[in-house]
Design a protein around this motif. Sequence first.
Motif, PDB file in Angstrom:
ATOM      1  N   CYS A  11      -5.812  -4.225  -7.382  1.00  0.00           N
ATOM      2  CA  CYS A  11      -7.144  -3.631  -7.268  1.00  0.00           C
ATOM      3  C   CYS A  11      -7.654  -3.313  -8.668  1.00  0.00           C
ATOM      4  O   CYS A  11      -7.324  -2.278  -9.244  1.00  0.00           O
ATOM      5  CB  CYS A  11      -7.091  -2.366  -6.404  1.00  0.00           C
ATOM      6  N   LEU A  17      -9.161   4.078  -2.863  1.00  0.00           N
ATOM      7  CA  LEU A  17      -8.519   2.853  -3.326  1.00  0.00           C
ATOM      8  C   LEU A  17      -7.005   3.012  -3.463  1.00  0.00           C
ATOM      9  O   LEU A  17      -6.258   2.047  -3.292  1.00  0.00           O
ATOM     10  CB  LEU A  17      -9.120   2.430  -4.670  1.00  0.00           C
ATOM     11  N   TRP A  55     -11.928  -3.680   1.355  1.00  0.00           N
ATOM     12  CA  TRP A  55     -10.978  -3.441   0.265  1.00  0.00           C
ATOM     13  C   TRP A  55     -11.244  -4.333  -0.937  1.00  0.00           C
ATOM     14  O   TRP A  55     -11.337  -3.859  -2.076  1.00  0.00           O
ATOM     15  CB  TRP A  55      -9.562  -3.640   0.800  1.00  0.00           C
ATOM     16  N   PRO A 100     -11.117   2.286   2.913  1.00  0.00           N
ATOM     17  CA  PRO A 100     -12.107   1.323   2.402  1.00  0.00           C
ATOM     18  C   PRO A 100     -12.612   0.409   3.513  1.00  0.00           C
ATOM     19  O   PRO A 100     -11.820  -0.106   4.313  1.00  0.00           O
ATOM     20  CB  PRO A 100     -11.300   0.527   1.366  1.00  0.00           C
ATOM     21  N   CYS A 131     -12.632  -3.220  -4.649  1.00  0.00           N
ATOM     22  CA  CYS A 131     -11.693  -3.386  -5.752  1.00  0.00           C
ATOM     23  C   CYS A 131     -12.236  -4.255  -6.876  1.00  0.00           C
ATOM     24  O   CYS A 131     -11.562  -4.434  -7.899  1.00  0.00           O
ATOM     25  CB  CYS A 131     -10.377  -3.978  -5.236  1.00  0.00           C
ATOM     26  N   ASN A 185       0.809  -1.219   0.000  1.00  0.00           N
ATOM     27  CA  ASN A 185       0.000   0.000   0.000  1.00  0.00           C
ATOM     28  C   ASN A 185       0.844   1.271   0.000  1.00  0.00           C
ATOM     29  O   ASN A 185       0.323   2.354   0.259  1.00  0.00           O
ATOM     30  CB  ASN A 185      -0.964   0.010   1.197  1.00  0.00           C
ATOM     31  N   ARG A 217      -5.591   2.944   2.327  1.00  0.00           N
ATOM     32  CA  ARG A 217      -4.985   1.959   3.239  1.00  0.00           C
ATOM     33  C   ARG A 217      -3.659   2.473   3.808  1.00  0.00           C
ATOM     34  O   ARG A 217      -3.321   2.198   4.964  1.00  0.00           O
ATOM     35  CB  ARG A 217      -4.764   0.634   2.517  1.00  0.00           C
TER      36      ARG A 217
END
Length: 446
Positions: A195, A291, A431, A428, A435, A187, A295
């Motif tokens: 994603c 997105l 996640w 998110p 995604c 991330n 994170r």
Amino acid sequence: MAEKATPQPHDIDNYPVAPKELELKQVHIYVRHGERTPVGVRLTGQPANLPQYWSFCKTARRLQASVSGLAQGEDTDESADDFLRARKIVEREDGHSVDGDCLLGELTDVGRMSTYNYGKSLRQLYIEKLGFLPDTLHKSDEVYFRTTNIPRTTESLQQIIHGLYPTSKCHVDAVPPLFVRNAKDENLFGNASSCKRLEILLIGFAQAAATAYNHTLEPLDKKLSKYIGGNPIRVDGKPRASGILDTVRAAVAHNIKVPPEFEEKGVIDVIERAVVTEWFAGYKTEEVRRLGMGRLLQDLSEKMDHKVEHGEKDPLKILVHSTHDTALAGLTSTLDVFDEKWPPFTASVTFELFKKTAGSGQSGFLQTLLRLSTSPFRSSGPEYFVRMRYKNKDMHLPICADEGKHLEGKPEFCRLEVFRERVKELTPKDWEKECEPAGIAGAGGK
């Protein structure tokens, strides 16, 4: 002139020391790797004549790998490990090799020095000037180092660590780990490969940028097409405008002469504007922010919260993340402070966490007002603030601009509660679900 991608070490003399009522508790740093070679071969033919092979990698060619020294059937024991010493040499397509040749996208000797100097500047700032970190590292739990699983970021981080805590300032038992994540869990940049929805969105914004900006590049064709095989220069051209910018910036960083047209500010600025839009316009939308950077910001916020909750029981003081230009642009865009310029080599985004003891520097009357206030950000205990810095400048976050959301008279010090709430909006909730190619209805935003 084309902007030289100069290193961005901390400006020690002009660093704005926080007000005396604030105590620095934790520092989070996200730094772009050092100078590297281009990631592709471009502008090598007549009349540009940029080199196909870049001989800027003469250092760190010696390798020492841990290998098993056990014969089959012997008992396993760590002491049985042996070390293989070797030298890495880049072999050219024709089988010929030149000592010092670099791979595409490799950290160069220039990049090694600039990241080492970046680490030294961290030492000068947080140890020598502020006394925030210990002079000698005795416990590795006071520091956290993480890199993406790319050689140039890993090697950059090693150089930074050596500058911050050289061998003479690092206890023999204090060997800090270099954390790295698997690709699917990464991330430290907008991870489109893990994603699908983010990948679709970013491709869409890149296509939109081509439609919007290709016409602005057309006037450059008369000057530049001769350097790219007679092709027009376009966002989605061959080579892409982003590739041309990458090669030119890398060349300038290594004092390689580029064609004079690429030294004209009016030329390079037009290309940069188009390329920055292609890569980062998506971060003006809430869904790409969630997105792409959600994170990462969640990790940062949780570590700050842990520090607040546990105080001195949490020894972690500094976290250095070695990452990429896309991370810096993504972070600054997501928090609405991006300068619309491609992040230079070794540029960094820093988040500093400060603690203010309740009542410090406040009159009794003001303390009474705070206790009676109905503001959701009122606190009767210690108050915490976050300051974001980029390119040696304090960032005034728009989310903290309103009265009561920052330290009085100091808008660059955002209340942690305000920062935390914004990060919560960007995180998110699911996640993997968000995604999926279609995303989740309502997960996006403006």
